[in-house]
Design a protein around this motif. Structure first.
Motif, mmCIF file in Angstrom:
data_model
loop_
_atom_site.group_PDB
_atom_site.id
_atom_site.type_symbol
_atom_site.label_atom_id
_atom_site.label_comp_id
_atom_site.label_asym_id
_atom_site.label_seq_id
_atom_site.Cartn_x
_atom_site.Cartn_y
_atom_site.Cartn_z
ATOM 1 N N ALA A 61 23.190 10.381 27.822
ATOM 2 C CA ALA A 61 23.688 9.608 26.684
ATOM 3 C C ALA A 61 22.566 8.827 26.009
ATOM 4 C CB ALA A 61 24.795 8.663 27.137
ATOM 5 N N VAL A 62 21.602 8.339 26.797
ATOM 6 C CA VAL A 62 20.453 7.639 26.210
ATOM 7 C C VAL A 62 19.673 8.591 25.316
ATOM 8 C CG1 VAL A 62 18.258 6.496 26.711
ATOM 9 C CG2 VAL A 62 20.272 5.979 28.097
ATOM 10 N N LEU A 63 19.405 9.794 25.790
ATOM 11 C CA LEU A 63 18.665 10.773 24.990
ATOM 12 C C LEU A 63 19.409 11.102 23.703
ATOM 13 C CD1 LEU A 63 17.065 10.986 27.652
ATOM 14 C CD2 LEU A 63 17.001 13.470 27.312
ATOM 15 N N HIS A 64 20.729 11.226 23.813
ATOM 16 C CA HIS A 64 21.532 11.580 22.638
ATOM 17 C C HIS A 64 21.624 10.434 21.637
ATOM 18 C CE1 HIS A 64 24.748 13.189 20.147
ATOM 19 N NE2 HIS A 64 25.428 12.076 20.373
ATOM 20 N N HIS A 65 22.040 9.274 22.103
ATOM 21 C CA HIS A 65 22.312 8.169 21.179
ATOM 22 C C HIS A 65 21.042 7.545 20.614
ATOM 23 C CE1 HIS A 65 26.668 8.057 21.501
ATOM 24 N NE2 HIS A 65 26.521 8.343 22.787
ATOM 25 N N GLU A 66 19.942 7.625 21.350
ATOM 26 C CA GLU A 66 18.664 7.140 20.823
ATOM 27 C C GLU A 66 17.924 8.240 20.060
ATOM 28 O OE1 GLU A 66 17.624 4.101 20.829
ATOM 29 O OE2 GLU A 66 19.080 3.197 22.214
ATOM 30 N N ASP A 67 18.529 9.429 20.019
ATOM 31 C CA ASP A 67 17.955 10.595 19.334
ATOM 32 C C ASP A 67 16.519 10.836 19.794
ATOM 33 O OD1 ASP A 67 17.994 12.815 17.685
ATOM 34 O OD2 ASP A 67 17.370 11.706 15.895
ATOM 35 N N LEU A 68 16.336 10.910 21.099
ATOM 36 C CA LEU A 68 15.010 11.093 21.681
ATOM 37 C C LEU A 68 14.717 12.580 21.844
ATOM 38 C CD1 LEU A 68 15.163 8.352 24.459
ATOM 39 C CD2 LEU A 68 14.412 8.130 22.081
ATOM 40 N N ARG A 69 13.485 12.962 21.499
ATOM 41 C CA ARG A 69 13.063 14.360 21.616
ATOM 42 C C ARG A 69 11.646 14.425 22.194
ATOM 43 N NH1 ARG A 69 16.873 17.243 18.745
ATOM 44 N NH2 ARG A 69 18.161 15.950 17.366
ATOM 45 N N GLU A 70 11.323 15.562 22.780
ATOM 46 C CA GLU A 70 10.029 15.742 23.447
ATOM 47 C C GLU A 70 9.790 14.620 24.455
ATOM 48 O OE1 GLU A 70 7.831 18.301 23.407
ATOM 49 O OE2 GLU A 70 9.445 19.303 22.317
ATOM 50 N N VAL A 71 10.842 14.253 25.141
ATOM 51 C CA VAL A 71 10.792 13.139 26.086
ATOM 52 C C VAL A 71 10.000 13.519 27.339
ATOM 53 C CG1 VAL A 71 12.252 11.826 27.691
ATOM 54 C CG2 VAL A 71 12.935 12.101 25.312
ATOM 55 N N ILE A 72 9.228 12.565 27.836
ATOM 56 C CA ILE A 72 8.656 12.675 29.179
ATOM 57 C C ILE A 72 9.653 11.975 30.095
ATOM 58 C CG2 ILE A 72 6.741 12.080 30.698
ATOM 59 C CD1 ILE A 72 4.922 12.132 28.239
ATOM 60 N N LEU A 73 10.418 12.772 30.821
ATOM 61 C CA LEU A 73 11.530 12.279 31.632
ATOM 62 C C LEU A 73 11.059 12.127 33.071
ATOM 63 C CD1 LEU A 73 14.561 11.570 31.774
ATOM 64 C CD2 LEU A 73 15.008 14.030 32.108
ATOM 65 N N ASP A 88 18.450 19.858 32.857
ATOM 66 C CA ASP A 88 19.262 21.073 32.820
ATOM 67 C C ASP A 88 20.231 21.061 31.649
ATOM 68 O OD1 ASP A 88 20.718 23.470 34.108
ATOM 69 O OD2 ASP A 88 22.286 21.942 34.093
ATOM 70 N N ARG A 89 20.842 19.907 31.410
ATOM 71 C CA ARG A 89 21.863 19.806 30.372
ATOM 72 C C ARG A 89 21.283 19.549 28.981
ATOM 73 N NH1 ARG A 89 23.435 18.915 35.165
ATOM 74 N NH2 ARG A 89 25.572 18.845 35.933
ATOM 75 N N MET A 90 20.081 18.973 28.935
ATOM 76 C CA MET A 90 19.506 18.572 27.654
ATOM 77 C C MET A 90 18.074 19.077 27.510
ATOM 78 S SD MET A 90 21.591 15.182 26.880
ATOM 79 C CE MET A 90 21.041 15.103 25.313
ATOM 80 N N ALA A 91 17.876 20.327 27.898
ATOM 81 C CA ALA A 91 16.526 20.900 27.921
ATOM 82 C C ALA A 91 15.840 20.829 26.565
ATOM 83 C CB ALA A 91 16.591 22.345 28.402
ATOM 84 N N GLY A 92 16.606 20.918 25.500
ATOM 85 C CA GLY A 92 16.022 20.896 24.165
ATOM 86 C C GLY A 92 15.423 19.557 23.777
ATOM 87 N N ARG A 93 15.720 18.511 24.532
ATOM 88 C CA ARG A 93 15.189 17.173 24.237
ATOM 89 C C ARG A 93 14.101 16.736 25.216
ATOM 90 N NH1 ARG A 93 18.235 13.898 20.692
ATOM 91 N NH2 ARG A 93 20.113 14.925 19.904
ATOM 92 N N VAL A 94 13.872 17.510 26.258
ATOM 93 C CA VAL A 94 12.917 17.128 27.300
ATOM 94 C C VAL A 94 11.652 17.968 27.170
ATOM 95 C CG1 VAL A 94 12.516 16.928 29.782
ATOM 96 C CG2 VAL A 94 14.801 16.464 28.838
ATOM 97 N N GLY A 95 10.523 17.290 26.970
ATOM 98 C CA GLY A 95 9.254 17.987 26.823
ATOM 99 C C GLY A 95 8.519 18.170 28.132
ATOM 100 N N ARG A 96 8.642 17.165 29.033
ATOM 101 C CA ARG A 96 7.991 17.220 30.340
ATOM 102 C C ARG A 96 8.883 16.516 31.341
ATOM 103 N NH1 ARG A 96 4.273 16.513 26.411
ATOM 104 N NH2 ARG A 96 2.315 17.698 26.467
ATOM 105 N N LEU A 97 8.846 16.998 32.568
ATOM 106 C CA LEU A 97 9.665 16.447 33.641
ATOM 107 C C LEU A 97 8.739 15.977 34.752
ATOM 108 C CD1 LEU A 97 12.618 16.060 34.543
ATOM 109 C CD2 LEU A 97 12.554 18.399 35.453
ATOM 110 N N VAL A 98 8.877 14.706 35.150
ATOM 111 C CA VAL A 98 7.971 14.117 36.141
ATOM 112 C C VAL A 98 8.775 13.628 37.348
ATOM 113 C CG1 VAL A 98 6.205 12.384 36.585
ATOM 114 C CG2 VAL A 98 6.434 13.372 34.286
ATOM 115 N N TYR A 99 8.360 14.081 38.521
ATOM 116 C CA TYR A 99 8.973 13.627 39.774
ATOM 117 C C TYR A 99 8.057 12.586 40.408
ATOM 118 C CZ TYR A 99 12.183 17.508 39.198
ATOM 119 O OH TYR A 99 13.151 18.367 38.703
#
Length: 239
Positions: A61-73, A88-99
């Motif tokens: 919801a944060v990604l959607h409502h803040e209209d965030l794209r190419e996010v480093i999650l 998985d659900r919002m792949a189009g908004r996530v640019g990089r995934l960090v564990y």
């Protein structure tokens, strides 16, 4: 300028990223530190409905409502379960995934499947409140469980840690688009002491591809080594 969404682990809240967020913002980056339902300043929303799926919805919801794209999650500890579901659900908004010393689950796995011995050790010290089984109960000096030793940091954590619903830890992660998820570049910032407990193939591949940082500190490395963590996160943005 990069956009970061930093997701905390069990018993914590967005507050735990304060030192890292300040460093990143001072460098000109946009930083979001959401707190998951039922924890931190949202602990008054705790109830039987709080589970892994709800926490995935929180961050989505944060990604959607803040209209965030190419996010480093970024996900820390249990937050690795959450960010995997979000990506998985919002792949189009996530640019990089960090564990960030985090769980790296496969489809159908729960945190208990990934890190059973660690959380099983905490479960006997939990309690049931209003029908909700809670673990990671706050107590004086509880930050030591997360590898924090500085007295000032421990006192700061004592005022902020909250119990965590066990339901979140036993619910399996259900992936809906693994192909899109796996296409997102993944990075690992881990504690040196936990390297031996991780999937050797995953770690060696990340190391060979320049996607691994290890920091010699405790599990709550965003508290104990915020500059090192922020530095690694800024490097992720340039890779």
């Amino acid at each position: 300028m990069a956009t970061y969404v930093l997701v905390h682990g069990g018993g914590h809240g967005g507050w735990c990223y304060g030192p890292v967020a300040r460093i990143l913002r001072a460098a000109g980056h946009e930083v979001h530190t959401p707190t998951l339902t039922g924890l931190g300043e949202r602990s008054h929303l705790l109830g039987p409905h709080v589970d892994l799926d709800l926490h995935i919805q929180d961050v989505s919801a944060v990604l959607h409502h803040e209209d965030l794209r190419e996010v480093i999650l970024v996900g820390h500890s249990y937050g690795g379960m959450v960010v995997t579901g979000v990506a998985d659900r919002m792949a189009g908004r996530v640019g990089r995934l960090v564990y960030l010393d985090a769980a790296t689950p496969a489809n159908g796995q729960s945190l208990h499947d990934v890190a059973g011995p660690v959380i099983d050790a905490a479960r006997p010290f939990g309690e049931v409140v209003d029908g909700v089984e809670l673990v990671l109960l706050p107590a004086p000096g509880a930050g030591a469980f997360y590898g924090v030793t500085d007295p000032g940091d421990l006192a700061w954590m004592d005022e902020r840690l909250t119990p965590h619903p066990w339901k979140c830890f036993e619910q399996p992660l259900k992936l809906t688009d693994e192909e899109a998820l796996r296409a997102i570049p993944q990075y690992h910032i881990v504690c040196t002491s936990t390297l031996a407990t991780r999937d050797p193939a995953l770690i060696e591949r990340a190391r060979a591809e320049g996607r691994l940082w290890d920091i010699d500190t405790g599990h709550d490395l965003m508290i104990t080594e915020p500059r090192a963590v922020a530095g690694a996160l800024q490097e992720v943005a340039t890779r």
